[in-house]
Design a protein around this motif. Structure first.
Motif, PDB file in Angstrom:
ATOM      1  N   MET A 131      -4.244  -4.610  -5.139  1.00 31.46           N
ATOM      2  CA  MET A 131      -4.220  -3.332  -4.426  1.00 31.46           C
ATOM      3  C   MET A 131      -5.012  -2.243  -5.155  1.00 31.46           C
ATOM      4  SD  MET A 131      -3.220  -1.786  -1.677  1.00 31.46           S
ATOM      5  CE  MET A 131      -2.042  -2.992  -1.040  1.00 31.46           C
ATOM      6  N   ILE A 188      -8.599  -0.693  -3.646  1.00 38.55           N
ATOM      7  CA  ILE A 188      -8.625   0.718  -3.217  1.00 38.55           C
ATOM      8  C   ILE A 188      -9.585   1.511  -4.106  1.00 38.55           C
ATOM      9  CG2 ILE A 188      -7.283   2.831  -2.959  1.00 38.55           C
ATOM     10  CD1 ILE A 188      -6.746   0.687  -0.821  1.00 38.55           C
ATOM     11  N   TYR A 247       2.050   1.670  -3.493  1.00 34.97           N
ATOM     12  CA  TYR A 247       0.938   2.140  -4.332  1.00 34.97           C
ATOM     13  C   TYR A 247       0.765   3.652  -4.202  1.00 34.97           C
ATOM     14  CZ  TYR A 247      -3.910   2.861  -5.832  1.00 34.97           C
ATOM     15  OH  TYR A 247      -5.029   3.325  -6.444  1.00 34.97           O
ATOM     16  N   SER A 262       0.831  -1.208   0.000  1.00 32.79           N
ATOM     17  CA  SER A 262       0.000   0.000   0.000  1.00 32.79           C
ATOM     18  C   SER A 262       0.868   1.260   0.000  1.00 32.79           C
ATOM     19  CB  SER A 262      -0.946   0.001   1.205  1.00 32.79           C
ATOM     20  OG  SER A 262      -0.232  -0.121   2.425  1.00 32.79           O
ATOM     21  N   VAL A 297      -1.064   5.838   4.850  1.00 27.48           N
ATOM     22  CA  VAL A 297      -0.760   4.476   5.299  1.00 27.48           C
ATOM     23  C   VAL A 297       0.099   4.571   6.556  1.00 27.48           C
ATOM     24  CG1 VAL A 297       0.267   2.260   4.692  1.00 27.48           C
ATOM     25  CG2 VAL A 297      -0.790   3.676   2.918  1.00 27.48           C
ATOM     26  N   ILE A 325      -5.089   2.266   6.835  1.00 26.65           N
ATOM     27  CA  ILE A 325      -5.150   3.034   5.591  1.00 26.65           C
ATOM     28  C   ILE A 325      -6.294   4.034   5.706  1.00 26.65           C
ATOM     29  CG2 ILE A 325      -5.657   2.937   3.119  1.00 26.65           C
ATOM     30  CD1 ILE A 325      -4.394   0.197   3.005  1.00 26.65           C
ATOM     31  N   LEU A 358      -5.263  -8.185   0.091  1.00 20.75           N
ATOM     32  CA  LEU A 358      -4.322  -7.078   0.314  1.00 20.75           C
ATOM     33  C   LEU A 358      -3.134  -7.534   1.157  1.00 20.75           C
ATOM     34  CD1 LEU A 358      -6.589  -3.944   0.951  1.00 20.75           C
ATOM     35  CD2 LEU A 358      -5.564  -4.751  -1.177  1.00 20.75           C
TER      36      LEU A 358
END
Length: 370
Positions: free
Chosen positions: A265, A269, A64, A61, A74, A136, A231
């Motif tokens: 991911m 999201i 990303y 994450s 994050v 997140i 994830l």
């Protein structure tokens, strides 16, 4: 002396959130100066203590966010000391587990807890979360924030999710059902409501302790959505769905894969953001309706007459039990067209001395786009 120590402890506990807030405010300035913030140093120090699936989730994450310049936060939360103590305790328990059962059979008088106490402790441990979690924060278009905390259940080897939503005060109205945290992310993907465990071995682990109803513990441990497992790089379908896996007693602990996390991911999201923005738009629309206002887009005004004789006098949400009791909807209920998986509303339209009462239903998995 004890009072002084307690007073200092309370002071330090109250001081910690203030320090974290200061660090968060200072972060943009430090980033512009090219200086790594203390918060980032703390995150890097805590990362190795994450259980493997959450470590994979955190790393992917973070990558990303950096790759797509995503406005998403994050972070890692928890207690390193508690995580270290837990690790030592688990290792010690593993070393002693081989002899523990045999020792209980020996007819030597010794102090031990009652069977009830042991069962209670076993039930507590099987639902125990790892003391460090990953989080997140997804930002909506209107500035609302959805915080997702990902926990790892040590004995069940699954990831669970809890949510925290911050919205504008004007949306705190009776129609808040559409933003209810208990259903906000339900069915983000088909047949994934987070009420059952994706790890089939868990059913046998829980049944052995008399805990047959997994859904009864969801409020305590969070929801084990399938997408949350993805994830974290977990895929129980692959690890348990083959003939070879069953011949090897279907292991309850799936191996965490960075490839699985990376491939899911962006999709996950994106789906969360679409659902959040759609529900917020819907909520704002429902607020207007509850206030008797029917919002009409400018481009649609020409479709309405200049003088409107009918007006919306009331709009409210309906409980499933109340909806079922209405005689005019029996054919929809009996035919399975409307179920408890729908959002339910009632509306009353008035024109002069007459009025028209009607009900509306749409699936809780909708809208995803609005």
């Amino acid at each position: 002396m004890l009072k002084d120590i307690q007073k200092q402890k309370e002071y330090l506990d109250a001081l910690a959130p203030c320090l974290i807030a200061i660090l968060q405010v200072a972060t943009p300035v430090q980033d512009q100066l090219g200086v790594q913030s203390e918060m980032k140093r703390l995150q890097n120090r805590m990362a190795p203590y994450l259980p493997t699936p959450l470590f994979v989730l955190f790393v992917q994450s973070t990558a990303y966010v950096e790759a797509w310049n995503e406005k998403m936060e994050v972070s890692i939360e928890g207690d390193i000391d508690e995580a270290t103590s837990l690790k030592d305790a688990v290792e010690e328990q593993d070393e002693d587990s081989g002899d523990s059962d045999q020792e209980e059979l020996v007819g030597v008088k010794r102090y031990r807890r009652s069977t009830i106490d042991k069962l209670t402790e076993a039930r507590r441990k099987i639902l125990q979360k790892h003391p460090i979690c990953a989080s997140i924060v997804v930002n909506a278009k209107d500035g609302s924030k959805l915080k997702l905390r990902f926990y790892y259940l040590i004995a069940l080897h699954i990831i669970t999710v809890t949510t925290e939503l911050t919205v504008e005060s004007e949306m705190q109205t009776p129609s808040r059902d559409v933003l209810s945290l208990s259903m906000l992310l339900d069915h983000l993907f088909p047949d994934d409501d987070g009420r059952t465990t994706p790890n089939k071995a868990n059913y046998y682990q829980l049944k052995r302790l008399g805990m047959d109803d997994f859904e009864a513990y969801v409020a305590e441990i969070g929801r084990p959505y399938v997408w949350a497992q993805r994830l974290g790089g977990l895929d129980f379908v692959q690890s348990q769905g083959t003939k070879e896996s069953f011949s090897n007693a279907a292991p309850s602990k799936a191996k965490s894969s960075s490839d699985i996390s990376c491939s899911h991911m962006e999709i996950v999201i994106g789906a969360i953001k679409e659902r959040l923005n759609a529900r917020i738009s819907l909520q704002k629309l429902l607020v207007d309706l509850e206030q008797g206002v029917v919002p009409v887009p400018k481009e649609s005004l020409k479709l309405f007459p200049a003088k409107i004789a009918t007006h919306l006098s009331s709009w409210s949400s309906l409980a499933w039990e109340d909806y079922q009791a209405l005689p005019q909807v029996s054919r929809f209920v009996n035919g399975g067209l409307v179920t408890d998986k729908h959002f339910l509303f009632s509306a009353t339209l008035e024109r002069g001395s007459g009025f028209f009462f009607n009900t509306l239903a749409f699936l809780k998995i909708r809208p995803n786009l609005m």
